[in-house]
Design a protein around this motif. Sequence first.
Motif, PDB file in Angstrom:
ATOM      1  N   GLY A 110       0.820  -1.206   0.000  1.00 47.68           N
ATOM      2  CA  GLY A 110       0.000   0.000   0.000  1.00 47.68           C
ATOM      3  C   GLY A 110       0.852   1.253   0.000  1.00 47.68           C
ATOM      4  N   MET A 111       1.933   1.266   0.787  1.00 45.16           N
ATOM      5  CA  MET A 111       2.816   2.425   0.809  1.00 45.16           C
ATOM      6  C   MET A 111       3.629   2.532  -0.475  1.00 45.16           C
ATOM      7  N   LEU A 112       3.957   1.397  -1.054  1.00 42.08           N
ATOM      8  CA  LEU A 112       4.768   1.395  -2.269  1.00 42.08           C
ATOM      9  C   LEU A 112       4.029   2.043  -3.436  1.00 42.08           C
ATOM     10  N   VAL A 113       2.769   1.654  -3.630  1.00 40.55           N
ATOM     11  CA  VAL A 113       2.030   2.183  -4.782  1.00 40.55           C
ATOM     12  C   VAL A 113       1.644   3.647  -4.590  1.00 40.55           C
ATOM     13  N   THR A 114       1.518   4.109  -3.352  1.00 41.13           N
ATOM     14  CA  THR A 114       1.224   5.526  -3.141  1.00 41.13           C
ATOM     15  C   THR A 114       2.495   6.378  -3.185  1.00 41.13           C
ATOM     16  N   THR A 115       3.625   5.809  -2.823  1.00 33.84           N
ATOM     17  CA  THR A 115       4.894   6.532  -2.884  1.00 33.84           C
ATOM     18  C   THR A 115       5.362   6.701  -4.329  1.00 33.84           C
ATOM     19  N   PHE A 116       5.042   5.711  -5.172  1.00 30.68           N
ATOM     20  CA  PHE A 116       5.456   5.739  -6.576  1.00 30.68           C
ATOM     21  C   PHE A 116       4.217   5.673  -7.478  1.00 30.68           C
ATOM     22  N   PRO A 167       6.323  -9.144 -10.284  1.00 30.20           N
ATOM     23  CA  PRO A 167       5.999  -7.710 -10.279  1.00 30.20           C
ATOM     24  C   PRO A 167       4.684  -7.400 -10.986  1.00 30.20           C
ATOM     25  N   ALA A 168       4.444  -8.065 -12.115  1.00 27.29           N
ATOM     26  CA  ALA A 168       3.177  -7.847 -12.830  1.00 27.29           C
ATOM     27  C   ALA A 168       1.998  -8.290 -11.977  1.00 27.29           C
ATOM     28  N   LEU A 169       2.140  -9.423 -11.316  1.00 31.33           N
ATOM     29  CA  LEU A 169       1.069  -9.951 -10.483  1.00 31.33           C
ATOM     30  C   LEU A 169       0.778  -8.996  -9.332  1.00 31.33           C
ATOM     31  N   THR A 170       1.829  -8.433  -8.755  1.00 31.04           N
ATOM     32  CA  THR A 170       1.662  -7.481  -7.663  1.00 31.04           C
ATOM     33  C   THR A 170       0.920  -6.228  -8.123  1.00 31.04           C
ATOM     34  N   THR A 171       1.265  -5.743  -9.288  1.00 31.85           N
ATOM     35  CA  THR A 171       0.592  -4.563  -9.834  1.00 31.85           C
ATOM     36  C   THR A 171      -0.882  -4.833 -10.078  1.00 31.85           C
ATOM     37  N   TYR A 172      -1.202  -5.988 -10.667  1.00 31.05           N
ATOM     38  CA  TYR A 172      -2.595  -6.341 -10.904  1.00 31.05           C
ATOM     39  C   TYR A 172      -3.374  -6.435  -9.593  1.00 31.05           C
ATOM     40  N   ALA A 173      -2.736  -6.979  -8.543  1.00 29.64           N
ATOM     41  CA  ALA A 173      -3.432  -7.164  -7.272  1.00 29.64           C
ATOM     42  C   ALA A 173      -3.793  -5.849  -6.607  1.00 29.64           C
ATOM     43  N   MET A 174      -3.043  -4.785  -6.924  1.00 30.89           N
ATOM     44  CA  MET A 174      -3.278  -3.489  -6.271  1.00 30.89           C
ATOM     45  C   MET A 174      -3.919  -2.466  -7.200  1.00 30.89           C
ATOM     46  N   ALA A 175      -4.039  -2.758  -8.503  1.00 32.16           N
ATOM     47  CA  ALA A 175      -4.461  -1.745  -9.459  1.00 32.16           C
ATOM     48  C   ALA A 175      -5.926  -1.352  -9.309  1.00 32.16           C
ATOM     49  N   ASP A 176      -6.776  -2.296  -8.969  1.00 31.51           N
ATOM     50  CA  ASP A 176      -8.226  -2.056  -8.951  1.00 31.51           C
ATOM     51  C   ASP A 176      -8.734  -1.816  -7.530  1.00 31.51           C
ATOM     52  N   VAL A 177      -7.897  -1.160  -6.709  1.00 31.83           N
ATOM     53  CA  VAL A 177      -8.209  -0.985  -5.287  1.00 31.83           C
ATOM     54  C   VAL A 177      -8.279   0.500  -4.964  1.00 31.83           C
ATOM     55  N   PRO A 200      -7.933   3.870  -2.733  1.00 31.69           N
ATOM     56  CA  PRO A 200      -6.870   4.224  -1.778  1.00 31.69           C
ATOM     57  C   PRO A 200      -7.179   3.821  -0.340  1.00 31.69           C
ATOM     58  N   GLY A 201      -8.433   3.930   0.090  1.00 32.17           N
ATOM     59  CA  GLY A 201      -8.782   3.584   1.467  1.00 32.17           C
ATOM     60  C   GLY A 201      -8.726   2.106   1.763  1.00 32.17           C
ATOM     61  N   ASP A 202      -8.641   1.277   0.717  1.00 31.08           N
ATOM     62  CA  ASP A 202      -8.568  -0.178   0.905  1.00 31.08           C
ATOM     63  C   ASP A 202      -7.192  -0.740   0.587  1.00 31.08           C
ATOM     64  N   SER A 203      -6.208   0.124   0.320  1.00 33.29           N
ATOM     65  CA  SER A 203      -4.909  -0.381  -0.130  1.00 33.29           C
ATOM     66  C   SER A 203      -4.202  -1.206   0.943  1.00 33.29           C
ATOM     67  N   GLY A 204      -4.392  -0.829   2.225  1.00 29.68           N
ATOM     68  CA  GLY A 204      -3.751  -1.601   3.294  1.00 29.68           C
ATOM     69  C   GLY A 204      -4.310  -3.006   3.386  1.00 29.68           C
ATOM     70  N   VAL A 205      -5.632  -3.142   3.369  1.00 31.79           N
ATOM     71  CA  VAL A 205      -6.239  -4.465   3.487  1.00 31.79           C
ATOM     72  C   VAL A 205      -5.973  -5.287   2.225  1.00 31.79           C
ATOM     73  N   ALA A 206      -5.914  -4.644   1.048  1.00 35.52           N
ATOM     74  CA  ALA A 206      -5.584  -5.375  -0.180  1.00 35.52           C
ATOM     75  C   ALA A 206      -4.148  -5.880  -0.147  1.00 35.52           C
ATOM     76  N   SER A 207      -3.251  -5.075   0.397  1.00 43.79           N
ATOM     77  CA  SER A 207      -1.863  -5.496   0.562  1.00 43.79           C
ATOM     78  C   SER A 207      -1.770  -6.670   1.530  1.00 43.79           C
ATOM     79  N   GLY A 208      -2.507  -6.576   2.652  1.00 44.56           N
ATOM     80  CA  GLY A 208      -2.515  -7.684   3.609  1.00 44.56           C
ATOM     81  C   GLY A 208      -3.100  -8.947   3.011  1.00 44.56           C
ATOM     82  N   LEU A 209      -4.153  -8.799   2.188  1.00 43.70           N
ATOM     83  CA  LEU A 209      -4.750  -9.953   1.530  1.00 43.70           C
ATOM     84  C   LEU A 209      -3.758 -10.632   0.603  1.00 43.70           C
ATOM     85  N   PHE A 210      -3.018  -9.853  -0.165  1.00 42.27           N
ATOM     86  CA  PHE A 210      -2.038 -10.412  -1.099  1.00 42.27           C
ATOM     87  C   PHE A 210      -0.949 -11.171  -0.349  1.00 42.27           C
TER      88      PHE A 210
END
Length: 486
Positions: free
Chosen positions: A119-125, A373-383, A385-395
């Motif tokens: 979650g922090m990675l995708v918001t930082t970059f 890396p592609a799989l990680t991007t797909y897992a976070m792309a459709d999330v 911002p308020g759910d990015s932490g729980v989506a990261s934990g789910l992954f």
Amino acid sequence: MSAKNRLLALVVLCAAQVMVILDGTIVNVALPSIQDSLGFDRSSLAWVMNAYLVGFGGLLPLAGRLGDLVGRRRVFTIGLVAFVVASLACGLATDPVVLVAGRFLQGAGGALASAVVLGMLVTTFPEPAEQSRAIGAFTFVGAGGASLGTFLGGVLTQALSWHWIFLVNLPIGIVAAVLAPRVLARDRGVGLRAGADTLGAALVTAGLMLGVYTIVSAGDRSAAGTAVTGALAVALLAAFLVRQRTARTPLLPLRLFGSRLVSGANLVQFLMVAAMFGFQFLTALYLRQVLGFDALRTSLAFLPTPVVIAAVSLGLSARLYARYGQRSVLLTGLAAIVAGLVLLGGVPADSGYLTHVLPAVVVMGAGFAAAMPALTTYAMADVAPGDSGVASGLFNTTQQVGGALGLAVLARLADAVAAGHRAAGDAPAVAQTAGSHVAYAVGAVLVAGALVTAAVTLRTPGAGRDATPETVSQQAEHPAGRSVEV
């Protein structure tokens, strides 16, 4: 945030991740030394590994949601500090109980730190090309760290003592904990009043901990006992899902699974990681017990994996994604993993490292580094911002549960086949190799299933048959219809 601070933030996030991943594997080679030093019996020794897995896997979803509620930076820093304190306790342990308790605390701290990293990675970059490179670095420290852990465990144990496999975390963790508040962007979270969902947290944490315990301890308990704890774990997780449907602010919003990208990426990862964890375990046993490698030589045999992963993740993946699209590279990477497992399925019972194991290690390392890396991007792309932490934990949870389950099933299958061959009069080396062949074949089927799943589900809306980092981040839509930029 300045480019310098973003780079430092990436270093801090990757340093924490590499510690967490290393401690999942670095203990393997040191287990005999720990047993001799502290007096573990054979059955209790496994809990040096299992306590970490239970604490880590059980707390990931809760940790991810806490990041959304109270701030990801705060949860990350608390987890990092807990991990360092636990590492010190483990390194100084003179009693089995202290070591096992310390390992559980390590797992809990690791869950808090790693659950919010993505979650922090995708918001930082937020810029797509930069994000792709950052995720490539993150993939390297994750996948490379798992392989490097086995190597470092052998070196530290042989050169110093087993205590140092834990104490080595201290300088890294302390520096990362000091830098984190200075270089990571501050986020306040939505507040605990927005939805702590205490009942949901208790159900999922208890269910996952019990589930991971059932998986990792199955070989040491009766079939009836395993069935009882497994059924209870399923019941708790089912109750958790029911709770998520009725809770005003659920811990794990079920709307996440309405996203084809999120569901598909997690399922692909589950199947892929199940095979990869089994591959590492079975291949290490083959090298030790069939080819007669010692601990250090076995560690060196796996060293090409992090080297290849570094070359692909840090040097090639971003360029490959830009040229061919993430989906194409992901599918090619999964196909390479299948090829590596098929190659291992023909490994002989006498001398197969150079002809079968080394090529497979190289091919599978490259495939994993291209796909992850592609799989990680797909897992976070459709999330959102308020759910990015729980989506990261789910992954991360999918990764841990998939790995634990895959390892348990493939190892048990290999043992059963080997036992049948020994009963038929085959030599131990021949029997063990035959068991590994069957497990590798099943692993290849799992990854082939991941390949088909990725081909069907991981198509970005509006991107045709493929997707570049830009289309994944810019065209993925939130389930509610709101465009999400990550």
